[in-house]
Design an enzyme around this catalytic site. Structure first.
Site, PDB file in Angstrom:
ATOM      1  N   SER A  80      33.199  39.283  49.964  1.00 45.31           N
ATOM      2  CA  SER A  80      33.343  38.240  48.817  1.00 45.31           C
ATOM      3  C   SER A  80      32.564  37.008  49.289  1.00 45.31           C
ATOM      4  O   SER A  80      31.838  36.651  48.327  1.00 45.31           O
ATOM      5  CB  SER A  80      34.885  37.757  48.617  1.00 45.31           C
ATOM      6  OG  SER A  80      35.420  37.272  50.116  1.00 45.31           O
ATOM      7  N   ASP A 121      34.345  32.042  56.146  1.00 43.60           N
ATOM      8  CA  ASP A 121      33.507  33.159  55.723  1.00 43.60           C
ATOM      9  C   ASP A 121      32.088  32.650  54.965  1.00 43.60           C
ATOM     10  O   ASP A 121      31.062  33.147  55.234  1.00 43.60           O
ATOM     11  CB  ASP A 121      34.259  34.055  54.645  1.00 43.60           C
ATOM     12  CG  ASP A 121      35.796  34.585  55.482  1.00 43.60           C
ATOM     13  OD1 ASP A 121      35.530  34.497  56.768  1.00 43.60           O
ATOM     14  OD2 ASP A 121      36.337  35.069  54.482  1.00 43.60           O
ATOM     15  N   LEU A 151      35.081  42.056  56.577  1.00 50.75           N
ATOM     16  CA  LEU A 151      33.607  41.679  56.847  1.00 50.75           C
ATOM     17  C   LEU A 151      33.211  40.656  56.037  1.00 50.75           C
ATOM     18  O   LEU A 151      31.787  40.359  55.750  1.00 50.75           O
ATOM     19  CB  LEU A 151      32.879  42.893  57.217  1.00 50.75           C
ATOM     20  CG  LEU A 151      33.220  43.840  58.034  1.00 50.75           C
ATOM     21  CD1 LEU A 151      32.459  44.998  58.239  1.00 50.75           C
ATOM     22  CD2 LEU A 151      33.511  43.315  59.530  1.00 50.75           C
TER      23      LEU A 151
HETATM   24  P1  ADP Z   1      36.522  41.078  51.924  1.00 47.00           P
HETATM   25  O1  ADP Z   1      35.783  39.799  51.849  1.00 47.00           O
HETATM   26  O2  ADP Z   1      36.989  40.999  53.340  1.00 47.00           O
HETATM   27  O3  ADP Z   1      35.376  42.175  51.716  1.00 47.00           O
HETATM   28  P2  ADP Z   1      37.924  40.293  49.762  1.00 47.00           P
HETATM   29  O4  ADP Z   1      39.318  40.781  48.981  1.00 47.00           O
HETATM   30  O5  ADP Z   1      38.124  38.809  49.981  1.00 47.00           O
HETATM   31  O6  ADP Z   1      37.522  41.272  50.961  1.00 47.00           O
HETATM   32  O7  ADP Z   1      36.551  40.467  48.592  1.00 47.00           O
HETATM   33  C1  ADP Z   1      36.633  41.743  48.047  1.00 47.00           C
HETATM   34  C2  ADP Z   1      36.170  41.459  46.461  1.00 47.00           C
HETATM   35  O8  ADP Z   1      35.026  40.650  46.305  1.00 47.00           O
HETATM   36  C3  ADP Z   1      36.097  42.818  46.005  1.00 47.00           C
HETATM   37  O9  ADP Z   1      37.374  43.272  45.147  1.00 47.00           O
HETATM   38  C4  ADP Z   1      35.040  42.574  44.856  1.00 47.00           C
HETATM   39  O10 ADP Z   1      35.791  41.719  43.750  1.00 47.00           O
HETATM   40  C5  ADP Z   1      34.169  41.438  45.227  1.00 47.00           C
HETATM   41  N1  ADP Z   1      32.909  41.885  45.622  1.00 47.00           N
HETATM   42  C6  ADP Z   1      32.475  42.133  47.126  1.00 47.00           C
HETATM   43  N2  ADP Z   1      31.398  42.476  47.071  1.00 47.00           N
HETATM   44  C7  ADP Z   1      31.066  43.029  45.577  1.00 47.00           C
HETATM   45  C8  ADP Z   1      29.859  43.816  45.253  1.00 47.00           C
HETATM   46  N3  ADP Z   1      28.947  43.946  45.608  1.00 47.00           N
HETATM   47  N4  ADP Z   1      29.971  43.868  43.839  1.00 47.00           N
HETATM   48  C9  ADP Z   1      30.949  43.676  43.166  1.00 47.00           C
HETATM   49  N5  ADP Z   1      32.046  42.982  43.683  1.00 47.00           N
HETATM   50  C10 ADP Z   1      32.165  42.689  45.001  1.00 47.00           C
HETATM   51 MG    MG Z   2      36.714  37.952  51.493  1.00 46.52          MG
END
Ligand code: ADP
Ligand code: MG
Length: 384
Positions: free
Chosen positions: A129, A173, A126
């Protein structure tokens, strides 16, 4: 407490002062158009009501401090960490990446302290990132009075993720997190980066989108993604077109006959027909015929399952159970091999469909799915 209140409370606790403002950016779900982005094609995401909020205030000098509720950690970095890519690692890399990308583009980035809270589930497809990047970018642009229009922000946030964090993502995204409008889906041409806001007022139509996290274990996602991308690039070269976006739907069978093997033919057929389905969906939404898009969602799923081979049993089970329980359409959304399924449902029928999926999972012995009902929300905004 709302996510915005949690960001403010976190800010108070960590910095012993109130924030100067709060900025929110949403997660997103892609209504239709899967694996079309890197083929220069079309996608149709919309913003979720689930958001990431950055509470922020200026801080002297070229120093940045960021706290996230998620880890409870506070990370500091200065100019040295944002003169080269990748110097801040882990989750704070997404924040440092935004500072880095702004500086690379010639902006004078204000020093800042930030507190992050989020309702977007991580790693569920979702796009938590991009929500994080977009919220931080909006905060820094406003705090610094930077002249960076919304149209230019997705590209900059994508550079942060591609080059600073080192994650190869397309432009969807970040475009969704920044540019979506409430009640609309975002029709994005991944070649030109042109966007168009397409009316998608589920509330007015008495409909909703049920987003079901398949909770399927991740299975070789990166390798499979690279393999699909590679097949598409090879096929485009064989067909002598810049990208599969340029293969017309008319005469597709004749075009496919020029390809060497059945697998490549299937991959190409998915991309070409999926681009067409995005355009057909847009036409129906423009005509305010939301109910009619169901069959396109189902055809998209079938194509991902049979031609692109990116679904897994949990995902197929969720789609089948949702349709059997009366969903108007359902498909996997996201890159595949797990992730989420979306179902178009009558708003008052959402629980019935969700329960049917849960029952089907129990019968097959899968880990229970989680779900949420959504309608299209706004992109990045300043809250106060
Ligand atoms: P997606 O974007 O599908 O959720 P991704 O692997 O691209 O998955 O991104 C997830 C990463 O983004 C997490 O592992 C973390 O490093 C970072 N991230 C996202 N939201 C937060 C948050 N609220 N606090 C800290 N890190 C975050
Ligand atoms: Mg992502």
């Amino acid at each position: 407490m709302t996510v915005a209140d949690r960001a403010a409370a976190g800010f108070h606790q960590v910095y012993a002062q109130p924030p100067a403002g709060r900025w929110a950016a949403p997660g997103r779900v892609n209504l239709i158009g899967e694996h079309t982005d890197y083929n220069d094609g079309f996608v149709l995401p919309f913003a979720l009501p689930l958001r990431t909020v950055a509470a922020a205030a200026p801080q002297p000098g070229e120093t940045w401090t960021v706290w996230s509720e998620l880890t409870g950690e506070t990370v500091d970095f200065g100019a040295a960490e944002v003169t080269g890519a990748g110097r801040v690692t882990g989750w704070a890399g997404y924040v440092a990446g935004i500072v880095w990308a702004l500086r690379e583009a010639g902006y004078q980035v204000p020093g800042a302290r930030l507190a992050i809270a989020s309702d977007v589930p991580l790693g569920a497809g979702l796009s938590s990132s991009a929500a994080l990047e977009a919220a931080v970018l909006a905060a820094l642009v406003d705090l610094g009075g930077l002249d960076l229009p919304a149209e230019a922000q997705p590209r900059l946030a994508q550079r942060a993720e591609n080059h600073y964090v080192g994650a190869p993502t397309g432009i969807m995204d970040q475009s969704a997190a920044i540019r979506c409008r409430a009640g609309h889906a975002l029709f994005l041409d991944c070649r030109t980066e042109q966007v168009e806001h397409i009316p998608f007022d589920l509330n007015a139509a008495g409909l909703a989108i049920l987003v079901i996290d398949s909770n399927a274990p991740h299975r070789h996602v990166d390798g499979e993604y690279a393999a699909r991308r590679n097949s598409c690039e090879k096929a485009a070269a064989l067909l002598d077109v810049p990208a599969l976006r340029d293969v017309p739907t008319d005469g597709l069978d004749d075009t496919l006959a020029r390809l060497p093997d059945d697998e490549t033919r299937r991959r190409v057929r998915h991309v070409v027909t999926e681009n067409q389905r995005v355009c057909d969906t847009v036409e129906l939404l423009r005509a305010r015929q939301i109910q009619q898009i169901g069959p396109l969602l189902v055809a998209s799923h079938t194509s991902m399952r049979d031609d692109f081979a990116i679904t897994v049993p949990e995902v197929d089970t969720a789609v089948e159970a949702a349709l059997a329980a009366g969903a108007l359409g359902a498909r996997m959304t996201g890159g595949g091999f797990g992730g989420c399924v979306l179902a178009l449902v009558e708003a008052d029928h959402s629980d019935t469909v969700a329960n049917a999926v849960t029952d089907a999972y129990a019968r097959r012995g899968f880990t229970a799915p989680t779900h949420t009902t959504v309608t299209p929300a706004t992109g990045a905004t300043r809250l106060d």
